[in-house]
Design a protein around this motif. Sequence first.
Motif, PDB file in Angstrom:
ATOM      1  N   GLN A 112       0.831  -1.205   0.000  1.00 37.42           N
ATOM      2  CA  GLN A 112       0.000   0.000   0.000  1.00 37.42           C
ATOM      3  C   GLN A 112       0.864   1.254   0.000  1.00 37.42           C
ATOM      4  O   GLN A 112       0.574   2.215  -0.718  1.00 37.42           O
ATOM      5  CB  GLN A 112      -0.937  -0.003   1.210  1.00 37.42           C
ATOM      6  CG  GLN A 112      -2.073  -0.989   1.118  1.00 37.42           C
ATOM      7  CD  GLN A 112      -3.095  -0.784   2.224  1.00 37.42           C
ATOM      8  OE1 GLN A 112      -2.923   0.054   3.107  1.00 37.42           O
ATOM      9  NE2 GLN A 112      -4.177  -1.551   2.182  1.00 37.42           N
TER      10      GLN A 112
ATOM     11  N   ARG B 240     -14.667   3.816   3.396  1.00 36.57           N
ATOM     12  CA  ARG B 240     -13.222   3.886   3.611  1.00 36.57           C
ATOM     13  C   ARG B 240     -12.464   3.250   2.448  1.00 36.57           C
ATOM     14  O   ARG B 240     -12.846   2.175   1.951  1.00 36.57           O
ATOM     15  CB  ARG B 240     -12.853   3.187   4.914  1.00 36.57           C
ATOM     16  CG  ARG B 240     -11.378   3.249   5.237  1.00 36.57           C
ATOM     17  CD  ARG B 240     -11.056   2.573   6.550  1.00 36.57           C
ATOM     18  NE  ARG B 240     -11.395   3.420   7.688  1.00 36.57           N
ATOM     19  CZ  ARG B 240     -12.276   3.117   8.618  1.00 36.57           C
ATOM     20  NH1 ARG B 240     -12.969   1.988   8.544  1.00 36.57           N
ATOM     21  NH2 ARG B 240     -12.514   3.930   9.630  1.00 36.57           N
TER      22      ARG B 240
ATOM     23  N   ALA C 220      -9.494   1.264   0.474  1.00 35.69           N
ATOM     24  CA  ALA C 220      -8.724   0.077   0.840  1.00 35.69           C
ATOM     25  C   ALA C 220      -7.286   0.437   1.202  1.00 35.69           C
ATOM     26  O   ALA C 220      -6.701  -0.158   2.109  1.00 35.69           O
ATOM     27  CB  ALA C 220      -8.750  -0.928  -0.317  1.00 35.69           C
ATOM     28  N   ASN C 221      -6.717   1.408   0.483  1.00 33.33           N
ATOM     29  CA  ASN C 221      -5.355   1.844   0.768  1.00 33.33           C
ATOM     30  C   ASN C 221      -5.396   2.898   1.873  1.00 33.33           C
ATOM     31  O   ASN C 221      -5.928   3.995   1.689  1.00 33.33           O
ATOM     32  CB  ASN C 221      -4.712   2.419  -0.500  1.00 33.33           C
ATOM     33  CG  ASN C 221      -3.236   2.749  -0.312  1.00 33.33           C
ATOM     34  OD1 ASN C 221      -2.867   3.488   0.604  1.00 33.33           O
ATOM     35  ND2 ASN C 221      -2.394   2.215  -1.180  1.00 33.33           N
ATOM     36  N   LYS C 222      -4.833   2.581   3.023  1.00 36.15           N
ATOM     37  CA  LYS C 222      -4.956   3.468   4.183  1.00 36.15           C
ATOM     38  C   LYS C 222      -4.246   4.804   3.977  1.00 36.15           C
ATOM     39  O   LYS C 222      -4.630   5.810   4.571  1.00 36.15           O
ATOM     40  CB  LYS C 222      -4.436   2.787   5.434  1.00 36.15           C
ATOM     41  CG  LYS C 222      -2.945   2.454   5.423  1.00 36.15           C
ATOM     42  CD  LYS C 222      -2.554   1.737   6.711  1.00 36.15           C
ATOM     43  CE  LYS C 222      -1.059   1.413   6.725  1.00 36.15           C
ATOM     44  NZ  LYS C 222      -0.681   0.691   7.969  1.00 36.15           N
TER      45      LYS C 222
ATOM     46  N   ASP D  10      -6.550   6.844   1.897  1.00 32.98           N
ATOM     47  CA  ASP D  10      -7.683   7.166   2.762  1.00 32.98           C
ATOM     48  C   ASP D  10      -7.348   8.374   3.640  1.00 32.98           C
ATOM     49  O   ASP D  10      -8.158   9.301   3.785  1.00 32.98           O
ATOM     50  CB  ASP D  10      -8.028   5.954   3.630  1.00 32.98           C
ATOM     51  CG  ASP D  10      -9.334   6.134   4.378  1.00 32.98           C
ATOM     52  OD1 ASP D  10     -10.390   6.096   3.738  1.00 32.98           O
ATOM     53  OD2 ASP D  10      -9.279   6.324   5.614  1.00 32.98           O
TER      54      ASP D  10
END
Length: 296
Positions: free
Chosen positions: A2, A143, A145-147, A150
């Motif tokens: 990510q 939200r 998927a990739n923090k 996000d």
Amino acid sequence: MQLIAYIIIYPILWLISILPFRLLYGLSDVIYFFVYRVVGYRKKTVQDNLRLVFPDKSEQDIATITSQFYHHFCDMMVEAIKSLTITEAQMKKRFKFTNLELINDLEAKQRSIILMCAHYGSWEWIFILQKHVKHKGYAVYKRLANKYFDRLVKRIRAKYNSHLITTKETYKVLFDSKRKGELTINGFVSDQSPKATKAFHWNEFMGIKVPMYTGAEMLAKRLDMAVIFFSVKRIKRGYYETTFTTITEEPKTFDNFEITNLFFKMVEQQILEAPQYYLWTHKRWKHRDKVPVEFQ
């Protein structure tokens, strides 16, 4: 992975975001060619949806709306990227409000607001509203998927005093705000399709019976918030105009699902006036053959 994806992609997005609008929309035209003409991204879904809700339109009409939709869809993609670096002055120039006094009046009455909209026109730049009002802003979102991306999206929204919250967080956050006496304006994109097995309410949307999200209505009643619909009109490329319409200031006086039904009627009116600006890539009518007996 990510983090690596973020490190690679973010600089590209940033470079795109600093392009002047003339070049930005030139890029949108290039993206349109590949997305629509070469790849045909969800083209079948778009045309199937259009044929379904507009059975009287000719194939030429369907093709025209499809092409116009993809032009707008690609414009929205680059406008979302532009949000990384767009200035407040640019945003205010390009995303205007026709009747802010409606929101200001509710502010004077110390009323919090449920702000309902659809995937129509442009909802990416609505966050500039926070520069015109004193309400604290929340928007319900899914939200990423990739923090790292996000966090980036949340940071962009926070520039305008808007805070993103997930569906699961919504009630607790808004209940706590009410308990603290905070004035809030809370955005819900309410035309999405819930799971057929979990839907509390089915009704016709564009002449076809579908399950409908009722979360915005239920929260408005539970927390006694005014319900406002906002419609977005595209004036010209890169310029939008938003108008607020009061659905009700007294949600508890409405029968169950009446507010939701009124919302969808307003969305229908938008679509009928200019169908090319609705988000046709979503399978909004995918559950039309699963209507429970009690809703038939």
